[in-house]
Design a protein around this motif. Sequence first.
Motif, PDB file in Angstrom:
ATOM      1  N   ILE A   1       0.854  -1.189   0.000  1.00  9.76           N
ATOM      2  CA  ILE A   1       0.000   0.000   0.000  1.00  9.76           C
ATOM      3  C   ILE A   1       0.889   1.237   0.000  1.00  9.76           C
ATOM      4  N   GLU A   2       0.312   2.351  -0.420  1.00 10.71           N
ATOM      5  CA  GLU A   2       1.026   3.634  -0.409  1.00 10.71           C
ATOM      6  C   GLU A   2       1.010   4.201   1.009  1.00 10.71           C
ATOM      7  N   GLU A   3       1.949   5.078   1.282  1.00 10.96           N
ATOM      8  CA  GLU A   3       2.078   5.702   2.611  1.00 10.96           C
ATOM      9  C   GLU A   3       0.759   6.285   3.127  1.00 10.96           C
ATOM     10  N   GLY A   4       0.057   7.050   2.312  1.00  7.57           N
ATOM     11  CA  GLY A   4      -1.159   7.720   2.787  1.00  7.57           C
ATOM     12  C   GLY A   4      -2.446   6.994   2.444  1.00  7.57           C
ATOM     13  N   ALA A   5      -2.359   5.739   2.073  1.00  8.39           N
ATOM     14  CA  ALA A   5      -3.543   4.979   1.654  1.00  8.39           C
ATOM     15  C   ALA A   5      -4.592   4.937   2.761  1.00  8.39           C
ATOM     16  N   VAL A   6      -5.835   5.168   2.370  1.00  8.91           N
ATOM     17  CA  VAL A   6      -6.949   5.110   3.311  1.00  8.91           C
ATOM     18  C   VAL A   6      -7.619   3.747   3.147  1.00  8.91           C
ATOM     19  N   LEU A   7      -7.549   2.943   4.198  1.00 10.48           N
ATOM     20  CA  LEU A   7      -8.127   1.596   4.175  1.00 10.48           C
ATOM     21  C   LEU A   7      -9.074   1.418   5.352  1.00 10.48           C
ATOM     22  N   SER A   8     -10.134   0.659   5.127  1.00 11.71           N
ATOM     23  CA  SER A   8     -10.991   0.295   6.248  1.00 11.71           C
ATOM     24  C   SER A   8     -10.231  -0.724   7.099  1.00 11.71           C
ATOM     25  N   GLU A   9     -10.685  -0.948   8.322  1.00  8.12           N
ATOM     26  CA  GLU A   9     -10.023  -1.953   9.160  1.00  8.12           C
ATOM     27  C   GLU A   9     -10.045  -3.315   8.486  1.00  8.12           C
ATOM     28  N   LYS A  10     -11.171  -3.662   7.873  1.00  8.14           N
ATOM     29  CA  LYS A  10     -11.299  -4.962   7.193  1.00  8.14           C
ATOM     30  C   LYS A  10     -10.258  -5.086   6.075  1.00  8.14           C
ATOM     31  N   GLU A  11     -10.099  -4.027   5.277  1.00 10.39           N
ATOM     32  CA  GLU A  11      -9.104  -4.045   4.198  1.00 10.39           C
ATOM     33  C   GLU A  11      -7.692  -4.162   4.769  1.00 10.39           C
ATOM     34  N   LEU A  12      -7.450  -3.464   5.862  1.00  8.86           N
ATOM     35  CA  LEU A  12      -6.140  -3.515   6.504  1.00  8.86           C
ATOM     36  C   LEU A  12      -5.861  -4.925   7.024  1.00  8.86           C
ATOM     37  N   TYR A  13      -6.830  -5.530   7.714  1.00  8.41           N
ATOM     38  CA  TYR A  13      -6.656  -6.882   8.241  1.00  8.41           C
ATOM     39  C   TYR A  13      -6.419  -7.891   7.125  1.00  8.41           C
ATOM     40  N   ASN A  14      -7.080  -7.695   5.979  1.00 10.09           N
ATOM     41  CA  ASN A  14      -6.924  -8.640   4.875  1.00 10.09           C
ATOM     42  C   ASN A  14      -5.526  -8.640   4.279  1.00 10.09           C
ATOM     43  N   LEU A  15      -4.728  -7.622   4.589  1.00  8.00           N
ATOM     44  CA  LEU A  15      -3.346  -7.578   4.100  1.00  8.00           C
ATOM     45  C   LEU A  15      -2.510  -8.721   4.677  1.00  8.00           C
ATOM     46  N   ILE A  16      -2.937  -9.297   5.800  1.00  8.33           N
ATOM     47  CA  ILE A  16      -2.159 -10.405   6.378  1.00  8.33           C
ATOM     48  C   ILE A  16      -2.198 -11.648   5.495  1.00  8.33           C
ATOM     49  N   PHE A  17      -3.098 -11.643   4.496  1.00  7.41           N
ATOM     50  CA  PHE A  17      -3.180 -12.771   3.569  1.00  7.41           C
ATOM     51  C   PHE A  17      -2.239 -12.624   2.378  1.00  7.41           C
ATOM     52  N   ALA A  18      -1.473 -11.540   2.331  1.00 13.78           N
ATOM     53  CA  ALA A  18      -0.515 -11.345   1.232  1.00 13.78           C
ATOM     54  C   ALA A  18       0.642 -12.322   1.401  1.00 13.78           C
ATOM     55  N   PRO A  19       1.127 -12.919   0.307  1.00 16.60           N
ATOM     56  CA  PRO A  19       2.261 -13.850   0.401  1.00 16.60           C
ATOM     57  C   PRO A  19       3.479 -13.177   1.036  1.00 16.60           C
ATOM     58  N   GLY A  20       4.101 -13.874   1.964  1.00 13.16           N
ATOM     59  CA  GLY A  20       5.308 -13.371   2.611  1.00 13.16           C
ATOM     60  C   GLY A  20       5.060 -12.343   3.692  1.00 13.16           C
ATOM     61  N   PHE A  21       3.799 -12.104   4.045  1.00 12.52           N
ATOM     62  CA  PHE A  21       3.495 -11.059   5.020  1.00 12.52           C
ATOM     63  C   PHE A  21       3.620 -11.590   6.445  1.00 12.52           C
ATOM     64  N   SER A  22       4.364 -10.870   7.271  1.00 10.70           N
ATOM     65  CA  SER A  22       4.472 -11.185   8.696  1.00 10.70           C
ATOM     66  C   SER A  22       4.873  -9.933   9.443  1.00 10.70           C
TER      67      SER A  22
END
Length: 181
Positions: free
Chosen positions: A119-140
Amino acid sequence: MSIRMVPVGATFSSFKRLVRDLSAELGKQVELVTAGSETELDKSVIEKLHDPLIHIIRNSLDHGIESPEQRVKAGKPAGGTIELSAEHAGSNVLVRVRDDGKGLDSAAIRSKAIEKGLIEEGAVLSEKELYNLIFAPGFSTASQVSNISGRGVGMDVVARSIEALGGEVEIDSLKGRGTTI
């Protein structure tokens, strides 16, 4: 069709030992509570759910549930709880893993997602969208790799496995209260 349907209870009870052993290894007091063990699923679906559930439970133990000292300091009982439940909802079966830990750290997820270029530095995401980032490959967000977690391999596999079964993964988390997947 009814011959292929089996209750999820046997699979659920197999996770009790996992929780007991990992709790001891991590120095945490965690109890696994199950509900809906009579809920029936196709045997092949239960087999394909096994590994994703193991991963989610391991994450709850390692990342979600705090140490007894941290829990007491936060006004919680020293021992944590992970609830594994299943229930029919129309033509679907809802399988939930819920912990009473610290919840997902939105700031850490955002920071790591920016660092990885998700995501970009100033990206506006809902909490749900933010939480879904944990499903990105290699994310920890783990600061160190342990023999339990922190490699960034897993939650993306969990999501793909569930989607391959025709299901979907949803996350709900409250800071200081816990996470439900």
